[in-house]
Write an enzyme that holds these catalytic residues in place. Structure first.
Site, PDB file in Angstrom:
ATOM      1  N   VAL A  11      40.000  31.048  30.969  1.00 45.90           N
ATOM      2  CA  VAL A  11      38.902  30.235  31.498  1.00 45.90           C
ATOM      3  C   VAL A  11      38.128  29.551  30.374  1.00 45.90           C
ATOM      4  O   VAL A  11      37.809  28.360  30.453  1.00 45.90           O
ATOM      5  CB  VAL A  11      37.987  31.113  32.376  1.00 45.90           C
ATOM      6  CG1 VAL A  11      36.710  30.385  32.737  1.00 45.90           C
ATOM      7  CG2 VAL A  11      38.727  31.521  33.641  1.00 45.90           C
ATOM      8  N   GLU A 156      45.538  29.434  37.399  1.00 45.75           N
ATOM      9  CA  GLU A 156      46.414  29.446  36.228  1.00 45.75           C
ATOM     10  C   GLU A 156      47.707  28.731  36.594  1.00 45.75           C
ATOM     11  O   GLU A 156      48.197  28.852  37.715  1.00 45.75           O
ATOM     12  CB  GLU A 156      46.704  30.879  35.788  1.00 45.75           C
ATOM     13  CG  GLU A 156      45.525  31.477  35.047  1.00 45.75           C
ATOM     14  CD  GLU A 156      45.756  32.912  34.632  1.00 45.75           C
ATOM     15  OE1 GLU A 156      46.921  33.327  34.466  1.00 45.75           O
ATOM     16  OE2 GLU A 156      44.760  33.635  34.483  1.00 45.75           O
ATOM     17  N   ASN A 227      38.000  34.075  46.776  1.00 44.41           N
ATOM     18  CA  ASN A 227      39.205  34.784  46.319  1.00 44.41           C
ATOM     19  C   ASN A 227      39.647  35.835  47.326  1.00 44.41           C
ATOM     20  O   ASN A 227      40.835  36.002  47.580  1.00 44.41           O
ATOM     21  CB  ASN A 227      38.943  35.452  44.962  1.00 44.41           C
ATOM     22  CG  ASN A 227      39.194  34.483  43.818  1.00 44.41           C
ATOM     23  OD1 ASN A 227      39.463  33.309  44.060  1.00 44.41           O
ATOM     24  ND2 ASN A 227      39.121  34.959  42.596  1.00 44.41           N
ATOM     25  N   CYS A 279      42.730  37.851  38.881  1.00 44.93           N
ATOM     26  CA  CYS A 279      41.630  37.527  39.802  1.00 44.93           C
ATOM     27  C   CYS A 279      41.699  38.299  41.110  1.00 44.93           C
ATOM     28  O   CYS A 279      40.856  39.157  41.358  1.00 44.93           O
ATOM     29  CB  CYS A 279      41.604  36.032  40.048  1.00 44.93           C
ATOM     30  SG  CYS A 279      41.096  35.134  38.570  1.00 44.93           S
ATOM     31  N   ARG A 346      48.973  39.994  33.726  1.00 40.77           N
ATOM     32  CA  ARG A 346      47.994  40.993  34.160  1.00 40.77           C
ATOM     33  C   ARG A 346      48.125  41.257  35.664  1.00 40.77           C
ATOM     34  O   ARG A 346      48.147  40.343  36.467  1.00 40.77           O
ATOM     35  CB  ARG A 346      46.573  40.519  33.816  1.00 40.77           C
ATOM     36  CG  ARG A 346      46.339  40.478  32.319  1.00 40.77           C
ATOM     37  CD  ARG A 346      44.978  39.941  31.962  1.00 40.77           C
ATOM     38  NE  ARG A 346      44.836  38.521  32.237  1.00 40.77           N
ATOM     39  CZ  ARG A 346      43.745  37.825  31.955  1.00 40.77           C
ATOM     40  NH1 ARG A 346      42.710  38.408  31.394  1.00 40.77           N
ATOM     41  NH2 ARG A 346      43.685  36.540  32.237  1.00 40.77           N
TER      42      ARG A 346
HETATM   43  N1  LIG Z   1      42.122  33.722  34.720  1.00 40.26           N
HETATM   44  C1  LIG Z   1      41.781  33.039  35.803  1.00 40.26           C
HETATM   45  O1  LIG Z   1      42.611  32.426  36.497  1.00 40.26           O
HETATM   46  C2  LIG Z   1      40.355  32.994  36.249  1.00 40.26           C
HETATM   47  C3  LIG Z   1      39.956  32.020  37.185  1.00 40.26           C
HETATM   48  C4  LIG Z   1      38.619  31.982  37.572  1.00 40.26           C
HETATM   49  C5  LIG Z   1      37.720  32.895  37.059  1.00 40.26           C
HETATM   50  N2  LIG Z   1      38.144  33.845  36.171  1.00 40.26           N
HETATM   51  C6  LIG Z   1      37.148  34.765  35.639  1.00 40.26           C
HETATM   52  O2  LIG Z   1      36.769  34.297  34.335  1.00 40.26           O
HETATM   53  C7  LIG Z   1      36.524  35.403  33.446  1.00 40.26           C
HETATM   54  C8  LIG Z   1      37.425  35.302  32.239  1.00 40.26           C
HETATM   55  O3  LIG Z   1      38.780  35.394  32.665  1.00 40.26           O
HETATM   56  P1  LIG Z   1      39.986  35.120  31.661  1.00 40.26           P
HETATM   57  O4  LIG Z   1      41.226  35.203  32.467  1.00 40.26           O
HETATM   58  O5  LIG Z   1      39.690  33.914  30.872  1.00 40.26           O
HETATM   59  O6  LIG Z   1      39.853  36.418  30.718  1.00 40.26           O
HETATM   60  P2  LIG Z   1      40.529  36.689  29.311  1.00 40.26           P
HETATM   61  O7  LIG Z   1      40.646  38.148  29.198  1.00 40.26           O
HETATM   62  O8  LIG Z   1      41.749  35.836  29.176  1.00 40.26           O
HETATM   63  O9  LIG Z   1      39.477  36.152  28.238  1.00 40.26           O
HETATM   64  C9  LIG Z   1      38.269  36.779  27.944  1.00 40.26           C
HETATM   65  C10 LIG Z   1      37.940  36.482  26.484  1.00 40.26           C
HETATM   66  O10 LIG Z   1      36.630  36.967  26.238  1.00 40.26           O
HETATM   67  C11 LIG Z   1      36.608  37.540  24.926  1.00 40.26           C
HETATM   68  N3  LIG Z   1      35.489  38.480  24.837  1.00 40.26           N
HETATM   69  C12 LIG Z   1      35.361  39.689  25.431  1.00 40.26           C
HETATM   70  N4  LIG Z   1      34.180  40.233  25.103  1.00 40.26           N
HETATM   71  C13 LIG Z   1      33.537  39.347  24.316  1.00 40.26           C
HETATM   72  C14 LIG Z   1      32.277  39.330  23.685  1.00 40.26           C
HETATM   73  N5  LIG Z   1      31.423  40.343  23.812  1.00 40.26           N
HETATM   74  N6  LIG Z   1      31.940  38.264  22.932  1.00 40.26           N
HETATM   75  C15 LIG Z   1      32.798  37.227  22.796  1.00 40.26           C
HETATM   76  N7  LIG Z   1      34.010  37.180  23.371  1.00 40.26           N
HETATM   77  C16 LIG Z   1      34.365  38.226  24.133  1.00 40.26           C
HETATM   78  C17 LIG Z   1      37.968  38.204  24.809  1.00 40.26           C
HETATM   79  O11 LIG Z   1      38.311  38.453  23.456  1.00 40.26           O
HETATM   80  C18 LIG Z   1      38.877  37.172  25.488  1.00 40.26           C
HETATM   81  O12 LIG Z   1      39.371  36.243  24.560  1.00 40.26           O
HETATM   82  C19 LIG Z   1      36.745  36.653  34.299  1.00 40.26           C
HETATM   83  O13 LIG Z   1      35.517  37.047  34.846  1.00 40.26           O
HETATM   84  C20 LIG Z   1      37.670  36.173  35.402  1.00 40.26           C
HETATM   85  O14 LIG Z   1      37.546  36.936  36.565  1.00 40.26           O
HETATM   86  C21 LIG Z   1      39.424  33.897  35.736  1.00 40.26           C
END
Ligand SMILES: NC(=O)c1ccc[n+]([C@@H]2O[C@H](COP(=O)([O-])OP(=O)(O)OC[C@H]3O[C@@H](n4cnc5c(N)ncnc54)[C@H](O)[C@@H]3O)[C@@H](O)[C@H]2O)c1
Length: 450
Positions: A11, A156, A227, A279, A346
């Protein structure tokens, strides 16, 4: 506007890349030093169509940078998007510790007013907690914070396109000025006035996105509710598939006709081995737990989750029935990622199936166009193959677990000749049963008559 993104996962990178593409100055920060090193070196650590081009163009236009220095990223920005992970805790609730950690950094490092935007998926009332955390940790800095909820609906596999051409942009605010700032951030996307890095001037026609302003609580709820509803729809199709199998009907025919009704729509009605990814599985659990905490038993969600989990048992049982004994058999798996066009594994149903096959003593050979690198650490005993033909060579059965289009295009007559036993279990109804049986395969799929 100067924008910082905290959290460079799926994201964060899509948000950062796309906001840079529409003209903002973006600084992306992450606490994972290795990830930041890779990004600074020009390597995108995830596979997502168009993301690499978007980021590399933004980089050459000097609109995007990457840093491990969260404090500097906070200080330099007017608006900060929190995009960190919110994985499930053991009890199903969302783990908000990363959000809390980021709130502390923002509160202590901010020297001027900041718009703090929750983009991560969070349970209702997180905005209230976030505002409180910012006030408490930032009490000595004197900085002022406006909290906004701006859930992300990207998928994604097509996330860059989804971000630049959304159906709606939801912003939850508690003061109109915050909504205006959000409108400013998204103005070019709302007015469809940007040089689209995906379609190069030939974007598909469509209505401009709706800008939906709500309260913060409603906005947070909209994401979980959306979702969970989609997950319900998938579980409905899956249960329908089971009924079709018992009654000799074809779930593909049934759902195709159902989907033509605009009140129902064709999407998320594909029967198969169930939903996965970062998700749906966690969001449905978190939503259920949230309702429980609010004194409500949202049984519908629990049932959708139960149906989804049982898909794996049923599919492995199908494989067992077809193969009789799994121990010592070569089972070739096509597809590991939770869906096509991503390397995200995941909560992928394929992984749980691989785990069960290995536990029963099968020899698993696997191929996935993008998901193998991430799977290797978890399953070191699996033989990872260069391509689908290598994977199926010598197999007692092929299990098709992710609907990558290239699997449909395989030369299945050639595959037939390479297998020890021409048995295919299609967990995604990707292939044509008539054609497969015509080629001499024993072919099993989901909810279509054998
Ligand atoms: N993946 C999807 O399709 C999707 C779609 C919509 C919403 N979301 C939501 O968006 C959020 C992120 O999802 P994602 O798939 O990108 O997750 P991800 O795990 O791919 O990325 C999260 C990132 O945050 C970083 N991080 C963690 N703790 C941190 C901190 N304290 N400071 C700085 N960086 C930190 C991690 O190192 C990682 O790079 C989640 O809440 C998810 O539910 C995801």
């Amino acid at each position: 506007m100067r924008i910082s993104i905290v959290g460079c996962g799926y994201v964060g990178l899509v948000t950062g890349g796309c906001l840079a593409a529409v003209g903002h100055q973006v600084n992306c920060a992450d606490s994972d030093a290795e990830r930041v090193r890779a990004l600074v070196a020009g390597h995108i650590p995830i596979y997502e169509p168009h993301l690499e081009e978007v980021i590399s163009r933004a980089r050459s236009d000097k609109r995007i940078e990457f840093t491990g220095n969260l404090a500097a990223a906070v200080e330099s920005a007017e608006a900060i998007f929190i995009c960190v992970g919110t994985p499930p805790l053991e009890n199903g609730e969302a783990d908000l510790s990363a959000i809390d950690a980021v709130a502390r950094v923002i509160a202590t490092e901010a020297r001027g007013p900041k718009l703090v935007i929750e983009k991560s998926t969070v349970p209702v009332r997180t905005g209230e907690q976030l505002r409180r955390a910012l006030e408490v940790y930032g009490r000595t800095s004197g900085a002022k914070f406006q909290v906004v909820s701006n859930p992300e609906f990207l998928r994604e596999g097509s996330s860059v396109c989804d971000f630049l051409h959304p159906d709606r942009i939801v912003v939850g605010v508690d003061e109109p000025a915050a909504a205006e700032k959000m409108r400013e951030i998204y103005r070019s996307i709302l007015e469809r006035k940007f040089q689209c890095p995906v379609h190069n001037g030939a974007c598909p026609p469509g209505a401009p996105p709706q800008f939906v302003v709500t309260t913060i609580n409603s906005s947070e709820l909209i994401k979980h509710a959306s979702n969970s509803f989609l997950a319900l729809k998938i579980s409905y199709a899956n249960q329908l598939a089971d009924l079709c199998e018992r009654l000799g009907a074809d779930v593909e025919e049934v759902t195709r006709a159902m989907g033509l009704d605009p009140r129902i729509g064709p999407q998320f009605l594909r029967a198969g081995i169930g939903f996965g990814g970062f998700c749906f599985p966690k969001d449905i659990q978190a939503f259920y737990r949230l309702a429980e905490r609010a004194g409500m038993d949202f049984m519908l969600l629990k049932e959708a989750e139960r149906i989804n989990k049982s898909r794996i048992d049923q599919f492995v049982e199908k494989a067992r029935r077809a193969l009789w004994v799994l121990k010592g058999k070569q089972v070739s798996v096509l597809g590991l990622s939770f869906k096509p066009n991503t390397d995200d594994i995941r909560f992928a149903p394929a992984l749980e199936i691989v785990r069960r096959l290995l536990a029963e003593g099968a020899m698993v050979h696997a191929y996935d166009p993008q998901g193998m690198k991430k799977t290797q650490a978890e399953f070191p005993t699996v033989k990872y193959c260069e391509n689908a033909y290598d994977a199926v060579s010598g197999a007692d059965a092929v299990l098709l677990l992710t609907e990558w289009p290239e699997f449909r295009e395989l030369d299945w007559a050639r595959v037939h000749g390479m297998m020890v036993r021409p048995l295919v279990l299609d967990g995604r109804n990707l292939l044509d049963p008539g054609k497969m049986r015509g080629l001499g395969f024993e072919y099993h799929c989901i909810g279509r008559p054998d």
